[in-house]
Design a protein around this motif. Structure first.
Motif, PDB file in Angstrom:
ATOM      1  N   ILE A 173      63.136 -76.704  61.927  1.00 26.94           N
ATOM      2  CA  ILE A 173      62.606 -76.195  60.710  1.00 26.94           C
ATOM      3  C   ILE A 173      62.967 -77.485  59.983  1.00 26.94           C
ATOM      4  O   ILE A 173      63.752 -78.269  59.886  1.00 26.94           O
ATOM      5  N   LEU A 174      61.649 -77.618  59.260  1.00 27.94           N
ATOM      6  CA  LEU A 174      61.744 -78.645  57.841  1.00 27.94           C
ATOM      7  C   LEU A 174      61.506 -77.989  56.769  1.00 27.94           C
ATOM      8  O   LEU A 174      60.378 -77.018  56.652  1.00 27.94           O
ATOM      9  N   LEU A 175      62.520 -78.007  55.839  1.00 26.78           N
ATOM     10  CA  LEU A 175      62.794 -76.878  54.683  1.00 26.78           C
ATOM     11  C   LEU A 175      62.662 -77.666  53.398  1.00 26.78           C
ATOM     12  O   LEU A 175      63.236 -78.827  53.300  1.00 26.78           O
ATOM     13  N   LYS A 222      64.728 -82.222  67.760  1.00 29.33           N
ATOM     14  CA  LYS A 222      64.589 -80.972  68.281  1.00 29.33           C
ATOM     15  C   LYS A 222      65.748 -80.041  67.893  1.00 29.33           C
ATOM     16  O   LYS A 222      66.757 -80.333  68.297  1.00 29.33           O
ATOM     17  N   GLY A 223      65.814 -78.861  67.488  1.00 29.13           N
ATOM     18  CA  GLY A 223      66.539 -77.907  67.290  1.00 29.13           C
ATOM     19  C   GLY A 223      67.298 -77.854  65.698  1.00 29.13           C
ATOM     20  O   GLY A 223      68.160 -77.015  65.577  1.00 29.13           O
ATOM     21  N   GLU A 224      66.828 -78.743  65.112  1.00 28.59           N
ATOM     22  CA  GLU A 224      67.590 -78.941  63.752  1.00 28.59           C
ATOM     23  C   GLU A 224      66.916 -78.111  62.627  1.00 28.59           C
ATOM     24  O   GLU A 224      65.713 -77.643  62.652  1.00 28.59           O
ATOM     25  N   ILE A 225      67.615 -78.115  61.532  1.00 26.99           N
ATOM     26  CA  ILE A 225      67.412 -77.725  60.305  1.00 26.99           C
ATOM     27  C   ILE A 225      67.472 -78.785  59.537  1.00 26.99           C
ATOM     28  O   ILE A 225      68.480 -79.254  59.091  1.00 26.99           O
ATOM     29  N   VAL A 226      66.144 -79.431  58.962  1.00 31.66           N
ATOM     30  CA  VAL A 226      66.316 -80.488  57.974  1.00 31.66           C
ATOM     31  C   VAL A 226      65.797 -80.161  56.713  1.00 31.66           C
ATOM     32  O   VAL A 226      64.561 -79.636  56.727  1.00 31.66           O
ATOM     33  N   THR A 227      66.418 -80.424  55.560  1.00 32.64           N
ATOM     34  CA  THR A 227      65.697 -80.049  54.297  1.00 32.64           C
ATOM     35  C   THR A 227      65.567 -81.151  53.273  1.00 32.64           C
ATOM     36  O   THR A 227      66.319 -82.262  53.517  1.00 32.64           O
ATOM     37  N   ILE A 228      64.625 -80.990  52.482  1.00 30.98           N
ATOM     38  CA  ILE A 228      64.405 -82.071  51.451  1.00 30.98           C
ATOM     39  C   ILE A 228      64.461 -81.467  50.215  1.00 30.98           C
ATOM     40  O   ILE A 228      63.910 -80.393  49.901  1.00 30.98           O
ATOM     41  N   VAL A 229      65.380 -82.057  49.149  1.00 33.40           N
ATOM     42  CA  VAL A 229      65.705 -81.388  47.913  1.00 33.40           C
ATOM     43  C   VAL A 229      65.369 -82.447  46.941  1.00 33.40           C
ATOM     44  O   VAL A 229      65.235 -83.674  47.167  1.00 33.40           O
ATOM     45  N   GLY A 230      65.257 -82.168  45.772  1.00 32.59           N
ATOM     46  CA  GLY A 230      64.950 -82.981  44.621  1.00 32.59           C
ATOM     47  C   GLY A 230      64.454 -82.320  43.561  1.00 32.59           C
ATOM     48  O   GLY A 230      64.147 -80.981  43.668  1.00 32.59           O
ATOM     49  N   ARG A 279      70.701 -81.860  58.340  1.00 35.24           N
ATOM     50  CA  ARG A 279      71.046 -82.919  57.704  1.00 35.24           C
ATOM     51  C   ARG A 279      69.966 -82.656  56.398  1.00 35.24           C
ATOM     52  O   ARG A 279      69.006 -81.801  56.455  1.00 35.24           O
ATOM     53  N   GLY A 280      70.051 -83.772  55.450  1.00 36.29           N
ATOM     54  CA  GLY A 280      69.148 -83.400  54.367  1.00 36.29           C
ATOM     55  C   GLY A 280      68.600 -84.788  53.830  1.00 36.29           C
ATOM     56  O   GLY A 280      69.537 -85.661  53.989  1.00 36.29           O
ATOM     57  N   TYR A 281      67.738 -84.877  53.151  1.00 35.57           N
ATOM     58  CA  TYR A 281      67.138 -86.276  52.243  1.00 35.57           C
ATOM     59  C   TYR A 281      67.016 -85.559  51.070  1.00 35.57           C
ATOM     60  O   TYR A 281      66.367 -84.502  50.500  1.00 35.57           O
ATOM     61  N   MET A 297      68.595 -90.739  49.120  1.00 34.41           N
ATOM     62  CA  MET A 297      69.932 -90.492  49.827  1.00 34.41           C
ATOM     63  C   MET A 297      69.628 -89.595  51.058  1.00 34.41           C
ATOM     64  O   MET A 297      68.617 -88.943  51.034  1.00 34.41           O
ATOM     65  N   GLU A 298      70.497 -89.688  52.392  1.00 31.03           N
ATOM     66  CA  GLU A 298      70.155 -88.988  53.483  1.00 31.03           C
ATOM     67  C   GLU A 298      71.761 -88.930  53.954  1.00 31.03           C
ATOM     68  O   GLU A 298      72.289 -89.806  53.957  1.00 31.03           O
ATOM     69  N   SER A 299      72.016 -87.464  54.439  1.00 30.40           N
ATOM     70  CA  SER A 299      72.943 -87.372  55.182  1.00 30.40           C
ATOM     71  C   SER A 299      73.123 -86.094  55.896  1.00 30.40           C
ATOM     72  O   SER A 299      72.247 -85.299  55.763  1.00 30.40           O
ATOM     73  N   THR A 300      74.347 -85.524  56.215  1.00 30.79           N
ATOM     74  CA  THR A 300      74.446 -84.142  56.590  1.00 30.79           C
ATOM     75  C   THR A 300      74.468 -83.288  55.500  1.00 30.79           C
ATOM     76  O   THR A 300      74.737 -83.618  54.288  1.00 30.79           O
ATOM     77  N   GLY A 301      74.040 -81.904  55.739  1.00 32.39           N
ATOM     78  CA  GLY A 301      74.005 -81.063  54.754  1.00 32.39           C
ATOM     79  C   GLY A 301      75.418 -81.140  53.984  1.00 32.39           C
ATOM     80  O   GLY A 301      75.727 -80.941  52.698  1.00 32.39           O
ATOM     81  N   ASP A 302      76.600 -80.678  54.719  1.00 31.74           N
ATOM     82  CA  ASP A 302      77.705 -80.777  54.252  1.00 31.74           C
ATOM     83  C   ASP A 302      78.157 -82.105  53.408  1.00 31.74           C
ATOM     84  O   ASP A 302      78.826 -81.825  52.184  1.00 31.74           O
ATOM     85  N   GLU A 303      78.022 -83.126  53.798  1.00 27.39           N
ATOM     86  CA  GLU A 303      78.461 -84.580  53.109  1.00 27.39           C
ATOM     87  C   GLU A 303      77.484 -84.451  51.667  1.00 27.39           C
ATOM     88  O   GLU A 303      78.026 -84.924  50.606  1.00 27.39           O
TER      89      GLU A 303
END
Length: 234
Positions: free
Chosen positions: A187-189, A26-34, A203-205, A214-220
């Motif tokens: 948010i799931l983006l 709850k309260g996160e912005i998580v993104t899926i990229v690829g 965080r991102g996947y 791969m998954e980690s924080t956005g910065d990493e």
């Protein structure tokens, strides 16, 4: 808030998602990229229930979604703003927004939510009587996101919200995503602009050929040179 465990999805005989496991707090912005055709949009469709051939477990706020029809998932606070905006072209901006509040959980607070959306997106107030198909691309995207917010989501899923937009509007969309999260919406983006998406995400996947690689924080993820070159084209 949301947890996927070993989710597989198919279009006919073609498997698109392979053993997808991810979680959102709850309260996160998580993104899926690829890359294109990696299966990013299919993950959102599996969560919202618009992919009929999905296997595995999808739990939202402790409840198993795979046994719940798509329209009931919206009533639970799970809202999907699809790629391509999908507005009702011959309805006005206001009518499109009001369609977002059709569900029972949102109907009674429709006017209150409408004022919130107009405050967040004042251009929509200016255009409220215009037909949706007469809007610019950026205004249509505002209307699509506003319609999603009218359903009073707990979790808002955004699929390619910057697709086809000018650079100045791309920057505005990411600022808007932060504002929506700060108002209490998780948010799931899914987004092709991987750099901007990871900048805004907690965080991102990274998805490749239907698998999370791969998954980690956005910065990493942004700092990972191998990832930037292999998966993000950066």
């Amino acid at each position: 808030m949301l947890e996927l465990n070993n989710v597989n999805a198919y279009y006919g005989d073609v498997q698109v998602l392979r053993d997808i496991s991810l979680s959102i707090r709850k309260g996160e912005i998580v993104t899926i990229v690829g890359a294109n055709a990696a299966g990013k949009s299919t993950i959102l469709k599996a969560i919202s229930g618009t992919v009929p051939n999905a296997e595995g477990s999808i739990r939202f706020q402790g409840e198993e979604l795979t046994v719940i029809p798509a329209h009931q998932r919206v009533e639970m606070g799970l809202v999907h703003v699809p790629e391509g905006r999908r507005l009702f072209p011959h309805l006005s901006v206001r009518e499109n927004l009001e369609m977002g509040a059709y569900i029972k959980r949102a109907r009674l607070q429709r006017m209150q939510t409408l004022q919130y959306v107009y405050g967040l997106l004042p251009r929509l107030k200016e255009r409220e009587k215009q037909m949706a198909d007469s809007l610019s691309g950026g205004e249509q995207q505002m209307c699509a996101i506003g319609r999603g917010l009218m359903a009073r989501p707990e979790l808002l899923m955004l699929d390619e919200p910057t697709l086809g937009l000018a650079p100045i509007l791309v920057q505005w969309v990411f600022q808007l995503i932060r504002q929506i999260r700060d108002s209490g919406v998780t948010i799931l983006l899914v987004e092709q602009n991987a750099h901007k998406a990871l900048e805004v995400a907690d965080r991102g996947y990274v998805l490749e050929n239907g698998r999370i690689v791969m998954e980690s924080t956005g910065d990493e993820l942004l700092r990972d040179q191998g990832l930037r070159k292999a998966y993000l084209g950066m």
